[in-house]
Motif scaffolding. Sequence first.
Motif, short mmCIF file in Angstrom:
data_model
loop_
_atom_site.label_atom_id
_atom_site.label_comp_id
_atom_site.label_asym_id
_atom_site.label_seq_id
_atom_site.Cartn_x
_atom_site.Cartn_y
_atom_site.Cartn_z
N PHE A 1 61.46 80.15 32.56
CA PHE A 1 61.28 80.54 34.17
C PHE A 1 60.19 79.78 34.12
CE2 PHE A 1 63.63 84.16 32.48
CZ PHE A 1 64.57 84.35 33.29
N GLN A 2 59.93 79.16 35.32
CA GLN A 2 58.59 78.84 35.75
C GLN A 2 58.78 78.80 37.39
OE1 GLN A 2 57.09 75.03 34.17
NE2 GLN A 2 56.47 74.33 36.21
N ALA A 3 57.51 79.02 37.88
CA ALA A 3 57.37 78.97 39.44
C ALA A 3 56.14 78.15 39.72
CB ALA A 3 57.16 80.32 40.01
N SER A 4 56.27 77.33 40.73
CA SER A 4 55.22 76.36 41.44
C SER A 4 54.71 76.34 42.79
CB SER A 4 55.34 75.00 40.64
OG SER A 4 55.67 75.00 39.19
N LEU A 5 53.47 76.10 43.01
CA LEU A 5 53.35 76.03 44.28
C LEU A 5 52.66 74.69 44.28
CD1 LEU A 5 52.75 77.73 46.77
CD2 LEU A 5 50.32 78.43 46.31
N VAL A 6 53.42 73.88 45.01
CA VAL A 6 52.97 72.41 44.97
C VAL A 6 52.52 72.17 46.58
CG1 VAL A 6 54.30 71.84 43.21
CG2 VAL A 6 55.42 71.57 45.41
N PRO A 7 52.05 71.04 46.95
CA PRO A 7 51.79 70.32 48.03
C PRO A 7 53.10 69.86 48.89
CG PRO A 7 50.23 69.35 46.47
CD PRO A 7 51.27 70.01 45.66
N ALA A 8 53.04 70.17 50.31
CA ALA A 8 53.84 69.88 50.88
C ALA A 8 54.75 68.72 50.90
CB ALA A 8 53.81 70.27 52.41
N GLU A 9 54.01 67.76 50.49
CA GLU A 9 54.47 66.06 50.58
C GLU A 9 55.12 66.01 49.10
OE1 GLU A 9 50.15 66.14 49.52
OE2 GLU A 9 51.31 66.85 51.10
N VAL A 10 55.08 66.62 48.11
CA VAL A 10 55.55 66.36 46.77
C VAL A 10 57.26 67.06 46.76
CG1 VAL A 10 55.58 67.40 44.50
CG2 VAL A 10 53.45 66.79 45.67
N ASP A 11 58.04 66.01 46.30
CA ASP A 11 59.39 66.53 46.24
C ASP A 11 59.80 66.85 44.85
OD1 ASP A 11 62.27 66.63 46.10
OD2 ASP A 11 62.68 64.54 47.01
N PRO A 12 59.55 68.42 44.79
CA PRO A 12 59.95 68.74 43.38
C PRO A 12 61.18 68.52 42.77
CG PRO A 12 60.17 70.62 45.04
CD PRO A 12 59.77 69.50 45.53
N LEU A 13 62.16 68.20 43.38
CA LEU A 13 63.61 67.70 42.94
C LEU A 13 63.40 66.36 42.33
CD1 LEU A 13 66.08 69.09 45.62
CD2 LEU A 13 65.43 70.08 43.37
N GLU A 14 62.81 65.50 43.01
CA GLU A 14 62.58 63.96 42.40
C GLU A 14 61.72 64.01 41.33
OE1 GLU A 14 62.86 60.17 42.00
OE2 GLU A 14 64.16 61.39 43.29
N VAL A 15 60.76 65.03 41.20
CA VAL A 15 59.57 65.10 39.91
C VAL A 15 60.23 65.48 38.85
CG1 VAL A 15 57.65 66.41 39.21
CG2 VAL A 15 57.67 65.51 41.44
N LYS A 16 61.24 66.44 39.19
CA LYS A 16 62.09 67.03 37.88
C LYS A 16 63.37 66.34 37.65
CE LYS A 16 59.26 70.34 36.52
NZ LYS A 16 59.05 71.26 35.57
N ARG A 17 63.76 65.25 38.23
CA ARG A 17 64.99 64.62 38.53
C ARG A 17 65.62 64.31 36.96
NH1 ARG A 17 66.95 59.60 38.15
NH2 ARG A 17 64.89 58.74 38.49
N ARG A 18 64.71 63.70 36.15
CA ARG A 18 65.22 63.38 34.73
C ARG A 18 65.57 64.67 33.79
NH1 ARG A 18 60.98 58.51 33.49
NH2 ARG A 18 62.16 57.03 34.60
N ASN A 19 64.76 65.67 34.13
CA ASN A 19 64.97 66.96 33.43
C ASN A 19 66.21 67.48 33.78
OD1 ASN A 19 62.47 66.63 31.97
ND2 ASN A 19 61.53 68.03 33.27
N LEU A 20 66.46 67.67 35.16
CA LEU A 20 67.61 68.04 35.83
C LEU A 20 68.98 67.32 35.15
CD1 LEU A 20 66.52 69.10 39.34
CD2 LEU A 20 67.27 70.56 37.60
N VAL A 21 68.85 65.93 35.20
CA VAL A 21 69.95 65.17 34.75
C VAL A 21 70.42 65.74 33.17
CG1 VAL A 21 70.75 62.99 34.25
CG2 VAL A 21 69.60 63.23 36.26
N ARG A 22 69.13 65.63 32.64
CA ARG A 22 69.35 66.25 30.87
C ARG A 22 70.14 67.57 31.00
NH1 ARG A 22 63.92 63.70 28.69
NH2 ARG A 22 63.26 64.25 30.76
N ALA A 23 69.80 68.44 31.76
CA ALA A 23 70.17 69.72 31.68
C ALA A 23 71.84 69.40 32.23
CB ALA A 23 69.70 70.55 32.88
N GLY A 24 72.43 68.48 32.68
CA GLY A 24 73.77 68.24 32.77
C GLY A 24 74.46 68.39 34.13
N ASN A 25 74.61 67.40 34.82
CA ASN A 25 75.58 67.32 35.81
C ASN A 25 74.77 68.06 37.10
OD1 ASN A 25 77.63 66.57 37.72
ND2 ASN A 25 78.88 68.41 36.90
N PRO A 26 73.73 67.82 37.47
CA PRO A 26 73.20 68.62 38.54
C PRO A 26 73.79 68.24 39.99
CG PRO A 26 71.61 66.65 38.09
CD PRO A 26 72.76 66.88 36.97
#
Length: 167
Positions: free
Chosen positions: A72-97
Amino acid sequence: MLSLLLLTGAAACSSGKQYTLPSDVCGVTIEPALLKPLLPPGETLRQHTTYDGGTDITGCAMEVDKRRELTFQASLVPAEVDPLEVKRRNLVRAGNPQKADIGDGARIADSAAMAYRACTYQGKPHRYVAEVWVDKTPSHIDKRRDGLARFIAAYLPAAQKAAGCTS
């Protein structure tokens, strides 16, 4: 022969979860039933902190019988950061996001879930991001994806509140 079959059947029935499901994840109170579909059978469960950067990033893991099952991980990021884009590759590797209607944005994959919500922290706009990663691809993917979606939908607002990030 019948005795052997009965003993084998009794052993198989008792091979479920022998540990108690925790009532918190990374210090955030949750309903233990939310973890049930995410954890395998076993004898012992141990939860431990993997990272504690204060409110910016926190993380923990759960092990069943000394084998890591969930991270589990929880993060507080600036409003202009798109966390789904930042972790897109990892999510793709996790299978069919796939998109999910959780928070302001979410993806549920075969072995991971990520969701975020806009919030205010110390008077500034941020995004609070919650993630759960399964350490192996499950055999019952549809059931696991449903479990991940239910977990992240409940965990995100509770973790955000615990971090002091208000909506």
